[in-house]
Design an enzyme around this catalytic site. Structure first.
Site, short mmCIF file in Angstrom:
data_model
loop_
_atom_site.label_atom_id
_atom_site.label_comp_id
_atom_site.label_asym_id
_atom_site.label_seq_id
_atom_site.Cartn_x
_atom_site.Cartn_y
_atom_site.Cartn_z
N LYS A 44 0.85 -1.21 0.00
CA LYS A 44 0.00 0.00 0.00
C LYS A 44 0.88 1.25 0.00
CE LYS A 44 -0.34 -0.55 5.01
NZ LYS A 44 -1.04 -1.30 6.06
N ARG A 142 -10.13 -0.28 15.06
CA ARG A 142 -9.94 0.63 13.93
C ARG A 142 -10.86 0.17 12.80
NH1 ARG A 142 -3.92 1.06 11.41
NH2 ARG A 142 -4.59 -1.00 10.78
N TYR A 268 17.03 29.22 9.62
CA TYR A 268 15.79 29.85 10.07
C TYR A 268 15.71 29.89 11.60
CZ TYR A 268 13.56 29.74 5.47
OH TYR A 268 13.23 29.95 4.16
N MET A 320 12.93 23.59 3.56
CA MET A 320 12.20 22.87 2.51
C MET A 320 13.14 22.15 1.54
SD MET A 320 9.35 24.29 -0.16
CE MET A 320 8.17 24.75 1.08
C1 LIG Z 1 -0.28 -2.19 6.64
C2 LIG Z 1 -0.85 -3.46 7.09
C3 LIG Z 1 -0.03 -4.60 7.19
C4 LIG Z 1 1.47 -4.54 7.04
O1 LIG Z 1 2.00 -4.04 8.26
P1 LIG Z 1 3.55 -3.88 8.52
O2 LIG Z 1 3.63 -3.49 9.94
O3 LIG Z 1 4.02 -2.82 7.60
O4 LIG Z 1 4.19 -5.18 8.24
C5 LIG Z 1 -0.64 -5.81 7.49
N1 LIG Z 1 -1.98 -5.88 7.72
C6 LIG Z 1 -2.78 -4.80 7.66
C7 LIG Z 1 -4.22 -4.93 7.94
C8 LIG Z 1 -2.24 -3.55 7.38
O5 LIG Z 1 -3.04 -2.47 7.34
#
Ligand SMILES: *Cc1c(COP(=O)(O)O)cnc(C)c1O
Length: 381
Positions: A44, A142, A268, A320
């Protein structure tokens, strides 16, 4: 210009190198750690910022068959790259946007009674047999069905059977702390929910572990593990040595070096005071590239970069497009305009930069910018 084999083109400020062989080595290590489970890959968010196409292709070449994305849109991008892989969409289907799952052969995760309703309607309407994952919440609070949702689902066994669920999943909240009591508690809650659902559906596959979960022992592996972060070099637990190979390097160019011989300030907010004669190098990367501004604003400049065997401290605020480093203590010939400085790599880990910035390696990777020259190493095996 180059340092070793790293080149930064004249029209860019910094080069990001993604070591695809390190990713596939990390994948193989997780496969050895989980010998009885299938190992999918979480890709993802553009493979945690590293590039969906190159990362997914490299993992596919070493035998990875299941890929996890967050949104259907990420799923369609991946389908164009991997025509036959299983693609699981973690955020699930939205009403009015279910056709995309059928057209691109995406497997939805059903996270709520509402999504179950949506999906049930979609498969009835299309008369198509597809599989779905069902997400049981065991303590993350969640996504996923909570206890009451599960009771309601079980009250309608016919509908449950019609959903085409292939796999039950849940997600661990504290897997990066191996001794946390939550791990065993979630495993037990999941086991109970699974047996109640399987009493209706027959045996289903099961998946619980993310990267840190894959290192919690056999009991957590079940049929499939879903690592992301560890593939990309992030430590499964910050309390233990990191068994994963570093995947990402960032090399940024020195634009100017100035000698300061009277007390003055850098950057800055005039936040960094130079009291004694010093040499300050200004390098061509900044928070627009994803380098956290908090690396200096919070810690007062304890974060470091690396030049040819020497750690060099950051000084002044990350801005930046520019970062300033104090090169007073290294030989002058190692820090001249045009030379490259390692911001991340074998001497500066993603986790180290994250800790210094008050965040986690996941966020550092996911925020890496689009301005870098990007190079991919390996990935052909
Ligand atoms: C992102 C995610 C993972 C992978 O998690 P990592 O900690 O990056 O290995 C696995 N399962 C779900 C449901 C996730 O949202």
């Amino acid at each position: 210009m180059t340092t070793g084999d790293i080149s930064i083109p004249g029209d860019a400020g910094a080069t990001l190198v993604v070591d695809l062989d390190a990713i596939t080595e990390n994948y193989k290590l997780i496969r050895e750690t989980c010998p009885n489970a299938a190992v999918g890959a979480s890709v993802k968010a553009n493979a945690y910022g590293l590039g969906l196409g190159p990362v997914a292709k490299a993992l596919s070449r070493v035998g990875c068959q299941s890929f996890f994305v967050a949104t259907p849109r990420e799923g369609t991008s991946l389908r164009k790259i991997l025509p036959t892989a299983q693609i699981i969409v973690l955020n699930g289907p939205a009403r009015g946007a279910t056709d995309i799952f059928f057209e691109f052969d995406l497997c939805p995760t059903l996270n709520s009674l509402e999504q179950i309703e949506t999906w049930h309607d979609a498969i009835k309407e299309r008369h198509e047999n597809t599989t779905a994952w069902l997400h049981i919440d065991t303590g993350m609070n969640r996504l996923g069905l909570n206890h009451n949702d599960l009771e309601r689902l079980l009250a309608d066994p016919e509908r449950l059977s019609e959903l085409g669920v292939s796999t039950l999943m849940s997600h661990l909240a504290c897997a990066d702390t191996p001794d946390h009591p939550m791990n065993a508690a979630q495993l037990e809650t999941f086991r109970v929910a699974r047996s109640r659902i399987e009493a209706v559906t027959g045996r289903l596959e099961a998946s619980l572990a993310n990267s840190p979960g894959a290192f919690l022992g056999d009991a957590f592996h079940l049929d499939q593990v879903r690592p992301g972060a560890a593939l990309y070099g992030i430590a499964p637990s910050l309390d233990r040595p990191n068994p994963m190979r570093q995947v990402v390097e960032i090399h940024a160019k020195i634009l100017q070096v100035r000698s300061v011989d009277t007390p003055m300030t850098v950057g800055y907010g005039a936040a960094h005071h130079v009291e004694k004669p010093a040499r300050i190098a200004t390098i061509a990367a900044g928070y627009a590239d994803g380098y956290p501004r908090a690396a200096t604003s919070k810690t007062g400049g304890t974060m470091h970069a690396h030049i040819a065997g020497h750690d060099v401290p950051l000084c002044g605020r990350v801005s930046m497009d520019l970062i300033t480093i104090d090169v007073s203590d290294i030989p002058e010939e190692l820090a001249r305009p045009g030379q490259a400085v390692e911001l991340l790599g074998s001497h500066v880990s993603v986790d180290e930069l994250a800790v210094a910035s008050g965040t986690i390696g996941y966020e550092v990777l996911a925020r890496l910018g689009s301005r870098f020259e990007r190079l991919y190493k390996g990935g052909q095996s």
